[in-house]
Every structure is written in C-alpha cells, then in structure tokens.
Design an enzyme around this catalytic site. Sequence first.
Site, mmCIF file in Angstrom:
data_model
loop_
_atom_site.group_PDB
_atom_site.id
_atom_site.type_symbol
_atom_site.label_atom_id
_atom_site.label_comp_id
_atom_site.label_asym_id
_atom_site.label_seq_id
_atom_site.Cartn_x
_atom_site.Cartn_y
_atom_site.Cartn_z
ATOM 1 C CG MET A 118 -1.903 -1.157 1.240
ATOM 2 S SD MET A 118 -2.993 -1.151 2.688
ATOM 3 C CE MET A 118 -4.026 0.277 2.344
ATOM 4 C CG HIS A 119 0.551 3.338 2.459
ATOM 5 N ND1 HIS A 119 -0.763 3.684 2.689
ATOM 6 C CD2 HIS A 119 0.880 2.436 3.440
ATOM 7 C CE1 HIS A 119 -1.203 3.046 3.757
ATOM 8 N NE2 HIS A 119 -0.243 2.273 4.221
ATOM 9 C CG ASP B 82 -0.054 -5.285 1.852
ATOM 10 O OD1 ASP B 82 -0.858 -4.512 2.396
ATOM 11 O OD2 ASP B 82 1.178 -5.150 1.943
#
Length: 484
Positions: A79-80, A236
């Site tokens: 992520m991110h 995830d």
Amino acid sequence: MHLGMDIGTSGVKAVLVNEAGAIVATAARELTLSHPAPLWSEQDPDAWFEAAVGAVDALASSNSREIAQVRGIGLSGQMHGATLLGEDGRPLRPAILWNDGRSHAECAALERYCPLLRNISGNLAMPGFTAPKLLWVARHEPEIFERIAKVLLPKAYVRYRLTGEMVEDMSDAAGTLWLDVGQRRWSELLLKATGLDLHHMPRLVEGSEVSAHLAPEFTRRWGMANDVLVAGGAGDCAASAIGLGAIAPGDAFLSLGTSGVVFRVTDRFAPAPASAVHAFCHALPGLWHQMGVMLSAAASLAWLSGIMGTSAAALLSPLGEAVDGPSPVKFLPYLDGERTPHNDAAATGAFVGLRGVTGRDQMVQAVLEGVAFAARDNLVALGHASSAITELDLVGGGSRSALWAQICADVLGIPVHRVEEGEVGAALGAARLGRLAATGERPAAVCTRPRRLATFEPRATAAAAYEDAYHQWRKLYPALKEDV
C-alpha cells in the site's frame, strides 16, 4: 480457475486457484529496494510489472492447461506507494514506498492546512501514507510535480500495464489520505490540500467488482481466453483478510510479513487516530477494518540475518520450538521508524542489555520478542478503539516459525493459530476477489476460512514472565527518544 498476484515489497507472488478453492500452483519473483538517502525507500515501478509478468510466465510454462482456464484475476499490493505518471503514462521518478520516512515535516503541514483530515480519512497524517509524499515532491522536486498527470498505487500501476485501465479499489485507496473512507469516494478537499484534483486520481471500484479486462497481448502470451476479467483487488492486508476468510465483524489476524499488522474487521467506519490506529475500507462492499501497523516485523529478522551473514532459518534453529522465558536482551524493532502507537518516522531500533557474555541466540530471541511486544502495542491500541481481540490467526513469512508463534501467544496472552497457506494469504485473497468479479458468487461462499494447522496457547509461567518483560520494554522508547 482463477489467478491472484500479490505485488509485495520484497517480491511478487502469483497463485493459481481451482474451483474448489485449492491452490494449484505458485510462482514468485524477487524485487529489490533502493535507499538513496536516510529515511528514503524507493522502487522502480516497471520492476513490479516485469516481476508480475515473469511470475505468470512461469505458471503458464508449467501449468498451461490450468492457466488456459483462468477467467478472473485479482491483484493485491503493497500500500501507499506514490507512483507518479506523466501524460504519456510513464513513471516520472522511482516510486516512494510505504516505509519511506522523508515526509514527516509535510505530515505536520498537512494536518495544519486541513483540520478535517482525520475526520474524513480516519487516520493521522503519517510519512508512510501517499498524500504527504506528494507534498514532499511538490516542495523538493517541483519540476516533477508540475508534470504529474496521474498518481497510482503499486498494484494499480501493474493493472494499468496489464489492462490499459487506471483503476483503484477502496481498500488501497483508503491508505492514500485522499479518500473519504466513510463515504468510499475521493475527497476533493483532501486532494486540494496536496495541490491535486479528481483528474489526478484513478477510477474507484470495490475489490470484488470488475475493474478491467486483461489486454489481448497477455491473453495470447499466456494462452488464456479473450474475456479474462480483472477484479478491483485489494491492499495487501485486506487481501490477506479475504484469503483468511476474515469478512465478518470482529474477525482478526496478525501478519508477520516484512511489516507487521494486527487487523480487525468492522461493519462501520470506526476511526481511532488518537491511538495511531488505521481505519480503512475492506475489500468487500459495506465493510471496513482497523489496523495497528509496525513497519519492521519479519524485516527485523531479515536485517539480523544479513548482519550475521547467515539465513534466518539458521538463526532460529538452535532455539527450537519454544523458550522458557524472555531473553535478557531487549530489542526495539523500529528499523524504519514506527506507526502504531508512536507515529514516529524518526524512531530507531536498538538492542538494550548487551553484556560480554551475550550470545547470538539471546539476540535472535530478543528480535522475535521485540516484534511480539510491538504487536502487543498494536493489540492494546486496537483494544482502546473497540472491543478486545480474543484470538488471532497468524500469517506472513514469520508464520513459518513455531517458536515465533509461541512467543506471540505468550506475549499477547491469547491463542494464536497457524493456518494453511498463511504465507500466500494476500495472493490467495486476490485470486478469490478475481473469482468474485468473474462469477458474482456470494463472498461467504468463496471466502472460507483456511484449515488451522496448529494452535499456540499462552503458557501461564512464560506469559507471566513476558508480562513483566513487556512493561520493562515499554519504557525503552520514551527513554531512548529523550536521549537522542
């Protein structure tokens, strides 16, 4: 037959799953990280795509009959990560990853500029999130910022390369600080706070919805039919939850991957930013989740194995499957800073209590315990946010170790269950989302719980010793922070 791909930090995993829900075959490709400056962590976006294609190439080569039957594909991803694309759809710079800590000053600026940030996003501004990274780019690389046409997350970039469509799912989008998490839509107010607007964002879908069709180039390459659907997929952790069948409010698990997560499903948007708890959309409509996050879980053991020049398995082997009590050495696993509960990108790791007689085994045990203590910090933070968690499934690479599982049970004071396919949970969850998008089945019929391989109960004597050790360990962060 359905295919799941997990675009991780250290590698890409691909799994083929049959109609009975069983994993037929797996393949993986490794990835490398770049750390060009202190606190920086970057990757080449094209490396994700090439690794994903390489993993599916391997499956197509060894399982051509099964791959030809694939009807749905799901994507999971780290992520991110800020993947910045120009008008030509090509990356403008390396992606800035989830464990990058350079944007701590921008976090403070974002909170000042947008007082409603926590109410809308449900989260504190942390350097790991995507929005502060864009403020950093605007400040330090203005020539790149001015050329940004789209901002994608890692798995969305891989989807774009596989389908030609720029789409993101709700769970991953929730980790940007640009999503109105309660309403499940982009927030124009939060985008404006970072100099962006809706045109910079991909289209949003739920994780179990169809996002695009696999491009003909790849259906031909892999011998698939022409109508292969690609689901929205998930970040995830949400994908791991789908793989574990964690789709009912109260379901919870502990992930010991590169990072560590304590995850709990909720039936409503339940932010708790004061505890540095994350509140995100789940991968299924009408569900959300809370997470406590530590940035260096299995990564701490990998770091130690690299320093000592041997494998993690070789480090763990002399300790057996259980220890009698805490190591005399204590370890803070803040090698990349920390999120929950400290929200401190500048936090550092440490060994405390070293003596001339300290041996390798005591240091290895201290690393396992330090991560378990950090997981307890996460459990406490989530307990403050809502009802207590009474048991946890264990997933991620760290779930391979019976020793680590027992230490977690003793430290957390609750049963810990090691489950089947725990190491490929995110890729399995992605495949399940691909199936839901292709078939329209009920999630409960597809997202079943895996078989529990072993249950680790807290041992009374060890748990009492770890109770004392945990409270001593808790004193280290403020003491060392004050001295630095």
